[in-house]
Write an enzyme that holds these catalytic residues in place. Structure first.
Site, short mmCIF file in Angstrom:
data_model
loop_
_atom_site.label_atom_id
_atom_site.label_comp_id
_atom_site.label_asym_id
_atom_site.label_seq_id
_atom_site.Cartn_x
_atom_site.Cartn_y
_atom_site.Cartn_z
N SER A 145 -9.64 -0.91 7.22
CA SER A 145 -9.08 -0.67 5.89
C SER A 145 -8.36 -1.85 5.25
O SER A 145 -8.01 -1.78 4.08
CB SER A 145 -8.14 0.53 5.92
OG SER A 145 -8.87 1.73 5.88
N SER A 179 -9.61 1.40 3.06
CA SER A 179 -8.82 2.21 2.15
C SER A 179 -7.78 1.39 1.36
O SER A 179 -7.30 1.89 0.34
CB SER A 179 -8.10 3.30 2.94
OG SER A 179 -7.20 2.74 3.87
N LYS A 239 0.85 -1.21 0.00
CA LYS A 239 0.00 0.00 0.00
C LYS A 239 0.87 1.25 0.00
O LYS A 239 1.90 1.28 0.69
CB LYS A 239 -0.89 -0.03 1.25
CG LYS A 239 -1.94 1.07 1.33
CD LYS A 239 -2.78 0.88 2.58
CE LYS A 239 -3.91 1.88 2.67
NZ LYS A 239 -4.72 1.66 3.91
#
Lengths: 483, 99
Positions: free
Chosen positions: A174, A150, A75
């Site tokens: 997330s 996310s 990420k």
């Protein structure tokens, strides 16, 4: 489903190479990115160099690399030297960190190959990926739907078969929520299990790096490498790291799973309700004992979370001011104007909304009414979990109230978007680990996730429960967009 | 508590955010709605409850993070300034502080 461990075995036996595995991941990432927008950076040269180094290690030493030649996506809020870190925001420039996060350091030392940085909601704030400054990730199951957030890029990359594993971060769900929306496993470890050194901070009392994979064994293998105390992160705990794979295949007969009838009350889509009821029967069939538990303060979790997370974010994001790195607005004659203009032009609307909400709840005269109150209710929620875990080994809930929703469906209604996190934020507030496991498809053919929450440091049991579930009820469907 | 556009302006100033008129009009009702939602916590009696401090587990709280007060390797000036928008003579240069 295909496992990363099989891939590593092939590399160790000499029937496969790290280079070939990396090349295949890079090609898939490059090919599918125009459809999925899952990657913000694909590091072809760096990844192939790293793979060549792994291949050059002599075979007897390779066996000491638990992730030899395994391609992993990261990420874009976790620092990897030589790659950008944008956090899905324009305000970072993008920044090129001069050091590796501890989790990355450990992955590389274990022989893993980082292939690229995945798209995410700006500063990890969002449940749909619509808050990325670089356009949203598309859900590989249906590109008109959100991948969740996310860590949407990490979930989509694993679901589409680009990489066998990815790192995400989980502040309120997330990792687990996008895992559920994309039909993969998402594990959020106990607070303090994985070092956050090199993870850009959002809510410091909630943030934890997590793992997304297609099999429980792969999640165990990656967690094994990244878990443990790190002097660079004072919140990591001095707790021994168990062998997460040792008990993976043991049966779960006699384990107790807690179900909260009130949590399974209103707001669930019929598809999710049916999938969860089915999964309870699957667990019963495996010999698990189902017990009723109650988390009376869980109904307040979203309210508590959006006070604490925004307060901490408003403080953490104060560092982005255009002075030391990243973007700086032009034509600001004074320092103060430079700060405000940089932050206005650099941050997107959701980040501004949360910074303002956090600033408000911390401001003079309101601190006791909001922040202190929320921290007290957080204590009550922690007590709820302690009582529940006296009666069960894990709590079973849906990961999300519905399957993946359409782009644009909730984007103008922040509160409706926040309510989507109802089942996941409790784990971050209590600090307990949680895992999302794919448990079926909706009538629209979209994945549904079940969530298991366990006591502190119970990742091994959660992985074992996930493995048992997927053995009894294998998740074999493939998304529409796939390698 | 309702949040007005004037409140939004004040909060934005505190947060060093220069927001547009459009943003002010959008944020006021949205933040107002969220604040009203979180105020449901007032219904809970917390008079005898200690606030949670940070997110640590009991084991995390017992973990000692002290180290000897000795210099450790660090980034150094060159790397620290490497990506500054405006570096000059080993420093971060900014616009004038006083208007």
């Amino acid at each position: 489903m295909d496992s990363k461990l099989n891939l590593r075995d092939g590399i160790l036996r000499g029937v496969d190479t790290a280079r070939a595995a990396t090349e295949s991941a890079l090609s898939a990432a490059e090919k599918l990115n125009s459809t999925l927008n899952a990657f913000l950076e694909i590091d072809r040269d760096g990844a192939l160099n790293r793979a060549a180094k792994v291949d050059a290690v002599n075979p007897s030493d390779q066996s000491r690399l638990p992730l030899a030649g395994i391609p992993i996506a990261v990420k874009d809020n976790i620092c990897v030297r030589g790659m950008q870190v944008s956090c899905g925001s324009r305000i970072l420039g993008p920044y090129h960190p001069p050091y590796d996060a501890t989790a990355i350091d450990r992955l590389i030392a274990a022989g893993a190959v980082i292939v690229g940085k995945t798209n995410c909601d700006e500063f990890a704030m969002g449940s749909s990926n619509e808050n990325s400054a670089f356009g949203p990730v598309k859900n590989p199951w249906d590109i008109s739907r959100v991948p969740g957030g996310s860590s949407g890029g990490s979930a989509a990359a694993v679901a589409a078969g680009i990489v066998p594993a990815a790192l995400g971060s989980d502040t309120g769900g997330s990792v687990r929520q996008p895992a559920a929306f994309c039909g993969v496993i998402g594990l959020k470890p106990t607070y303090g299990r994985v070092s956050r050194y090199g993870l850009v901070a959002f809510g410091s009392s909630l943030d934890q790096i997590g793992v997304l994979t297609r099999t429980a064994g792969d999640a165990a293998a990656v967690l094994q490498v990244i878990a443990g105390r790190d002097p660079h992160d004072a919140t990591t705990a001095e707790v021994p790291v168990p062998d997460y794979s040792a008990e993976l295949n043991q049966d779960i007969r006699g384990m107790r799973l807690g179900i909260s009838p009130t949590l399974l009350g209103e707001g669930l889509s019929p598809d999710v309700r049916a999938a969860i009821e089915n999964s309870i029967e699957v667990y019963r069939g495996l010999g698990a004992e189902i017990v009723d538990i109650d988390l009376p303060h869980a109904q307040y979790a979203i309210a508590v979370y959006y006070i604490i997370a925004t307060a901490e974010a408003s403080s953490n994001l104060a560092r982005f001011d255009g002075v030391r790195y990243g973007f700086r607005a032009e034509d600001a004659p004074t320092l103060k104007e430079m700060y405000s203009k940089t932050r206005d032009e650099g941050f997107g609307p959701e980040v501004k909304r949360r910074i303002m909400l956090g600033t408000y709840v911390l401001s003079a005269g309101y601190y006791d009414a909001y922040y202190l109150k929320a921290q007290k209710v957080r204590t009550l929620l922690r007590h709820d979990f302690a009582r529940a875990f006296a009666k069960c080994d894990a709590v079973l809930t849906p990961t999300t109230p519905t399957a993946a929703f359409l782009f644009g469906e909730k984007v103008d209604d922040p509160l409706a978007m926040y309510l989507n996190d109802i089942f996941t934020v409790t784990a971050n507030l209590a600090g307990v680990p949680g895992i999302s496991v794919p448990c079926g498809l909706s009538s629209d053919g979209l994945p549904i996730g079940l969530q298991l929450l366990g006591p502190y440091w119970s990742e091994a049991s959660l992985l074992r429960l996930a493995q048992a579930y997927l053995t009894a009820d294998p998740f074999t469907a493939h998304p529409a967009v796939h390698t | 508590m309702p949040i007005t556009e004037t409140d939004i302006e004040k909060i934005a100033q505190l947060a060093h955010l220069e927001i547009t008129d459009d943003e002010r009009r959008t944020f006021a009702p949205q933040i107002s709605e969220i604040v009203t939602y979180v105020e449901q916590l007032n219904a809970i009696d917390t008079s005898a409850v200690e606030p949670a401090l940070g997110g640590l587990t009991p084991e995390g709280e017992q973990t000692v993070s002290w180290r000897r007060d000795e210099a450790q390797p660090c980034l150094g000036q060159e790397l620290a300034l490497d990506q500054a928008p405006d570096a000059a003579a080993g420093h971060f240069r900014v616009p004038k502080v006083l208007a």
